[in-house]
Design a protein around this motif. Sequence first.
Motif, PDB file in Angstrom:
ATOM      1  N   ALA A 137       6.673  -4.387   5.737  1.00  0.00           N
ATOM      2  CA  ALA A 137       6.947  -2.830   5.619  1.00  0.00           C
ATOM      3  C   ALA A 137       5.516  -2.191   5.594  1.00  0.00           C
ATOM      4  CB  ALA A 137       7.802  -2.653   4.476  1.00  0.00           C
ATOM      5  N   LEU A 138       4.490  -2.618   5.014  1.00  0.00           N
ATOM      6  CA  LEU A 138       3.514  -2.095   5.101  1.00  0.00           C
ATOM      7  C   LEU A 138       2.626  -1.942   6.427  1.00  0.00           C
ATOM      8  CD1 LEU A 138       0.927  -0.972   3.327  1.00  0.00           C
ATOM      9  CD2 LEU A 138       0.332  -3.377   3.082  1.00  0.00           C
ATOM     10  N   PHE A 139       2.588  -3.115   7.176  1.00  0.00           N
ATOM     11  CA  PHE A 139       2.014  -3.240   8.313  1.00  0.00           C
ATOM     12  C   PHE A 139       2.766  -2.235   9.428  1.00  0.00           C
ATOM     13  CE2 PHE A 139       0.573  -7.659   7.115  1.00  0.00           C
ATOM     14  CZ  PHE A 139      -0.421  -7.160   6.551  1.00  0.00           C
ATOM     15  N   GLU A 140       4.198  -2.367   9.467  1.00  0.00           N
ATOM     16  CA  GLU A 140       4.763  -1.549  10.239  1.00  0.00           C
ATOM     17  C   GLU A 140       4.694   0.000  10.207  1.00  0.00           C
ATOM     18  OE1 GLU A 140       6.682  -2.222  12.879  1.00  0.00           O
ATOM     19  OE2 GLU A 140       7.568  -4.375  12.618  1.00  0.00           O
ATOM     20  N   LEU A 141       4.711   0.211   8.888  1.00  0.00           N
ATOM     21  CA  LEU A 141       4.422   1.613   8.663  1.00  0.00           C
ATOM     22  C   LEU A 141       3.154   2.290   8.997  1.00  0.00           C
ATOM     23  CD1 LEU A 141       5.931   4.049   7.313  1.00  0.00           C
ATOM     24  CD2 LEU A 141       4.813   3.677   5.051  1.00  0.00           C
ATOM     25  N   LEU A 142       2.002   1.515   8.798  1.00  0.00           N
ATOM     26  CA  LEU A 142       0.753   1.836   9.019  1.00  0.00           C
ATOM     27  C   LEU A 142       0.496   2.141  10.589  1.00  0.00           C
ATOM     28  CD1 LEU A 142      -1.503  -0.386   6.768  1.00  0.00           C
ATOM     29  CD2 LEU A 142      -1.470   1.992   6.693  1.00  0.00           C
ATOM     30  N   TYR A 143       1.068   1.108  11.225  1.00  0.00           N
ATOM     31  CA  TYR A 143       1.114   1.203  12.634  1.00  0.00           C
ATOM     32  C   TYR A 143       2.040   2.281  13.342  1.00  0.00           C
ATOM     33  CZ  TYR A 143       2.223  -0.019  17.719  1.00  0.00           C
ATOM     34  OH  TYR A 143       2.327   0.128  19.129  1.00  0.00           O
ATOM     35  N   ALA A 144       3.256   2.448  12.713  1.00  0.00           N
ATOM     36  CA  ALA A 144       4.410   3.410  13.111  1.00  0.00           C
ATOM     37  C   ALA A 144       3.855   4.830  12.981  1.00  0.00           C
ATOM     38  CB  ALA A 144       5.543   3.165  12.392  1.00  0.00           C
ATOM     39  N   THR A 145       2.903   4.987  11.804  1.00  0.00           N
ATOM     40  CA  THR A 145       2.765   6.451  11.409  1.00  0.00           C
ATOM     41  C   THR A 145       1.263   6.758  11.580  1.00  0.00           C
ATOM     42  OG1 THR A 145       2.126   5.619   9.254  1.00  0.00           O
ATOM     43  CG2 THR A 145       4.603   6.657   9.700  1.00  0.00           C
ATOM     44  N   GLY A 146       0.140   5.610  11.715  1.00  0.00           N
ATOM     45  CA  GLY A 146      -1.157   6.058  11.849  1.00  0.00           C
ATOM     46  C   GLY A 146      -1.918   6.928  10.621  1.00  0.00           C
ATOM     47  N   ILE A 147      -1.126   6.561   9.350  1.00  0.00           N
ATOM     48  CA  ILE A 147      -1.822   7.015   8.384  1.00  0.00           C
ATOM     49  C   ILE A 147      -3.044   6.266   7.701  1.00  0.00           C
ATOM     50  CG2 ILE A 147       0.529   8.121   7.645  1.00  0.00           C
ATOM     51  CD1 ILE A 147       0.906   5.940   5.525  1.00  0.00           C
ATOM     52  N   ARG A 148      -3.668   6.832   6.825  1.00  0.00           N
ATOM     53  CA  ARG A 148      -4.828   6.335   6.191  1.00  0.00           C
ATOM     54  C   ARG A 148      -4.457   5.294   5.047  1.00  0.00           C
ATOM     55  NH1 ARG A 148      -5.969  11.750   6.807  1.00  0.00           N
ATOM     56  NH2 ARG A 148      -7.543  12.243   8.309  1.00  0.00           N
ATOM     57  N   VAL A 149      -5.174   4.462   4.978  1.00  0.00           N
ATOM     58  CA  VAL A 149      -4.837   3.388   3.734  1.00  0.00           C
ATOM     59  C   VAL A 149      -4.756   4.104   2.529  1.00  0.00           C
ATOM     60  CG1 VAL A 149      -7.182   2.764   3.278  1.00  0.00           C
ATOM     61  CG2 VAL A 149      -5.236   0.935   2.804  1.00  0.00           C
ATOM     62  N   GLY A 150      -5.530   5.134   2.330  1.00  0.00           N
ATOM     63  CA  GLY A 150      -5.492   5.842   0.917  1.00  0.00           C
ATOM     64  C   GLY A 150      -4.143   6.650   0.777  1.00  0.00           C
ATOM     65  N   GLU A 151      -3.788   7.350   1.985  1.00  0.00           N
ATOM     66  CA  GLU A 151      -2.458   8.056   2.098  1.00  0.00           C
ATOM     67  C   GLU A 151      -1.385   6.913   1.740  1.00  0.00           C
ATOM     68  OE1 GLU A 151      -4.107  11.432   5.354  1.00  0.00           O
ATOM     69  OE2 GLU A 151      -3.069   9.555   5.949  1.00  0.00           O
ATOM     70  N   CYS A 152      -1.460   6.036   2.420  1.00  0.00           N
ATOM     71  CA  CYS A 152      -0.317   4.919   2.332  1.00  0.00           C
ATOM     72  C   CYS A 152      -0.138   4.413   0.974  1.00  0.00           C
ATOM     73  CB  CYS A 152      -0.529   3.826   3.295  1.00  0.00           C
ATOM     74  SG  CYS A 152       0.878   2.501   3.244  1.00  0.00           S
ATOM     75  N   CYS A 153      -1.412   4.067   0.264  1.00  0.00           N
ATOM     76  CA  CYS A 153      -1.145   3.798  -1.330  1.00  0.00           C
ATOM     77  C   CYS A 153      -0.682   4.927  -2.185  1.00  0.00           C
ATOM     78  CB  CYS A 153      -2.606   3.302  -1.897  1.00  0.00           C
ATOM     79  SG  CYS A 153      -2.917   1.572  -0.833  1.00  0.00           S
ATOM     80  N   SER A 154      -0.923   6.165  -1.629  1.00  0.00           N
ATOM     81  CA  SER A 154      -0.418   6.969  -2.858  1.00  0.00           C
ATOM     82  C   SER A 154       1.045   7.275  -2.357  1.00  0.00           C
ATOM     83  CB  SER A 154      -1.252   8.312  -2.555  1.00  0.00           C
ATOM     84  OG  SER A 154      -1.125   9.111  -1.104  1.00  0.00           O
ATOM     85  N   LEU A 155       1.750   6.803  -1.474  1.00  0.00           N
ATOM     86  CA  LEU A 155       3.144   7.201  -1.214  1.00  0.00           C
ATOM     87  C   LEU A 155       3.874   6.894  -2.229  1.00  0.00           C
ATOM     88  CD1 LEU A 155       3.636   5.970   2.572  1.00  0.00           C
ATOM     89  CD2 LEU A 155       3.480   8.470   1.716  1.00  0.00           C
ATOM     90  N   LYS A 156       5.193   7.688  -2.380  1.00  0.00           N
ATOM     91  CA  LYS A 156       5.966   7.414  -3.633  1.00  0.00           C
ATOM     92  C   LYS A 156       7.252   7.063  -2.844  1.00  0.00           C
ATOM     93  CE  LYS A 156       3.109   8.876  -6.878  1.00  0.00           C
ATOM     94  NZ  LYS A 156       2.791   8.033  -7.798  1.00  0.00           N
ATOM     95  N   LEU A 157       8.260   6.489  -3.610  1.00  0.00           N
ATOM     96  CA  LEU A 157       9.456   5.986  -2.896  1.00  0.00           C
ATOM     97  C   LEU A 157      10.356   7.176  -2.402  1.00  0.00           C
ATOM     98  CD1 LEU A 157      11.370   3.805  -2.382  1.00  0.00           C
ATOM     99  CD2 LEU A 157      12.304   4.222  -4.493  1.00  0.00           C
ATOM    100  N   SER A 158      10.041   8.611  -3.088  1.00  0.00           N
ATOM    101  CA  SER A 158      10.854   9.615  -2.651  1.00  0.00           C
ATOM    102  C   SER A 158      10.216  10.183  -1.573  1.00  0.00           C
ATOM    103  CB  SER A 158      10.911  10.497  -3.790  1.00  0.00           C
ATOM    104  OG  SER A 158       9.275  10.899  -4.258  1.00  0.00           O
ATOM    105  N   ASP A 159       9.032  10.041  -0.895  1.00  0.00           N
ATOM    106  CA  ASP A 159       8.496  10.424   0.131  1.00  0.00           C
ATOM    107  C   ASP A 159       9.008  10.182   1.365  1.00  0.00           C
ATOM    108  OD1 ASP A 159       6.586  11.724  -1.055  1.00  0.00           O
ATOM    109  OD2 ASP A 159       5.107  10.343  -1.526  1.00  0.00           O
ATOM    110  N   VAL A 160       9.827   8.966   1.491  1.00  0.00           N
ATOM    111  CA  VAL A 160      10.438   7.976   2.525  1.00  0.00           C
ATOM    112  C   VAL A 160      11.824   8.896   2.800  1.00  0.00           C
ATOM    113  CG1 VAL A 160      11.122   6.219   3.639  1.00  0.00           C
ATOM    114  CG2 VAL A 160       8.949   6.248   2.210  1.00  0.00           C
ATOM    115  N   ASP A 161      11.931   9.452   3.865  1.00  0.00           N
ATOM    116  CA  ASP A 161      13.370  10.106   4.180  1.00  0.00           C
ATOM    117  C   ASP A 161      13.938   9.309   5.405  1.00  0.00           C
ATOM    118  OD1 ASP A 161      15.670  11.467   4.916  1.00  0.00           O
ATOM    119  OD2 ASP A 161      14.749  13.300   4.509  1.00  0.00           O
ATOM    120  N   PHE A 162      14.987   8.444   5.243  1.00  0.00           N
ATOM    121  CA  PHE A 162      15.578   7.362   5.985  1.00  0.00           C
ATOM    122  C   PHE A 162      16.740   8.329   6.938  1.00  0.00           C
ATOM    123  CE2 PHE A 162      14.526   4.079   3.203  1.00  0.00           C
ATOM    124  CZ  PHE A 162      13.721   3.283   4.120  1.00  0.00           C
ATOM    125  N   THR A 163      16.897   9.521   6.558  1.00  0.00           N
ATOM    126  CA  THR A 163      17.921  10.409   6.994  1.00  0.00           C
ATOM    127  C   THR A 163      17.296  10.754   8.646  1.00  0.00           C
ATOM    128  OG1 THR A 163      19.005  11.126   5.181  1.00  0.00           O
ATOM    129  CG2 THR A 163      19.707  12.171   7.009  1.00  0.00           C
TER     130      THR A 163
END
Length: 298
Positions: A137-163
């Motif tokens: 999930a980590l690798f897929e998200l980093l590649y899918a979004t291009g976000i920085r590693v620091g931005e990725c580590c600061s993500l909360k569960l509530s920041d993901v919107d599957f809808t």
Amino acid sequence: MDVNKLLQLFYEYLQMERNYSQYTVTSYRDDLDQFVIFLQQQGVSSFSGVSYADVRIYLTELHQKKFSRKTVARKLSSMRSLYRFLMREGYCQDNPFVMASLPKREWALPQFLYEEELEQLFAAVDGTVPLGQRDLALFELLYATGIRVGECCSLKLSDVDFTVGTVLVMGKGKKQRYVPFGSCAHDALQNYIEDGRAKLLKNAQGETALFVNAKGRPLTERGVRYVLQQTIEKAALTMKISPHTLRHTFATHLLNEGADLRAVQELLGHAQLSTTQIYTHVSKERLRSVYMTHHPRA
């Protein structure tokens, strides 16, 4: 005013008024601490006592220490920012760095992965165990979004919107942006959240971080680099890869497929378009391929 007190005022200005991250402030601190040591060696006791001749000597020392052009340019930028602040606040009348020329920037082409290498990386992850589900999930998200590693580590569960298929990212300068992700990242994230993350949190209920370690605590940037390195070794990839490589790969693949440069800039969270333009150099291979394929006289 004492040099150290002026520096403290400057750091507070960067944090409070400019909203710079702690990482950025630390970079300024390192550069300025080195400059203060240089001033002490030169017998200069105040910022207002620095002359252009001192600046030339300082730049000569930096070159003698074999600092790269990029590093020297960054240090010069730090000094200029300090003196702009000091002049604005009335602590200095002149900026001795205003005449110092920035060395030409070295444009190193970003390293990226080809699609086949990405597949090797993803295939090396064991998706049947909780940590493997997290890593995928980590690798897929980093590649899918291009976000920085620091931005990725600061993500909360509530920041993901599957809808709508987006993630809310807190970028540099505390600027928020929504970044979309595709079906592969969607499936990997959903599987991790519903299964792997729940198992990793059995002894740490209430954790809000999206990505957690084996103890159920938030995954750190160092932890991301470690799991990526371990996976690279399993995938038998010989090139050196960092989390930022996946960011480079994201941007390069988008541009190679014809994405608009400004759209990629927004997705990456770059303040300046010039920062994004470095990826167009990588894409020239793709442009040549298109030309050779479609031009009547190629």
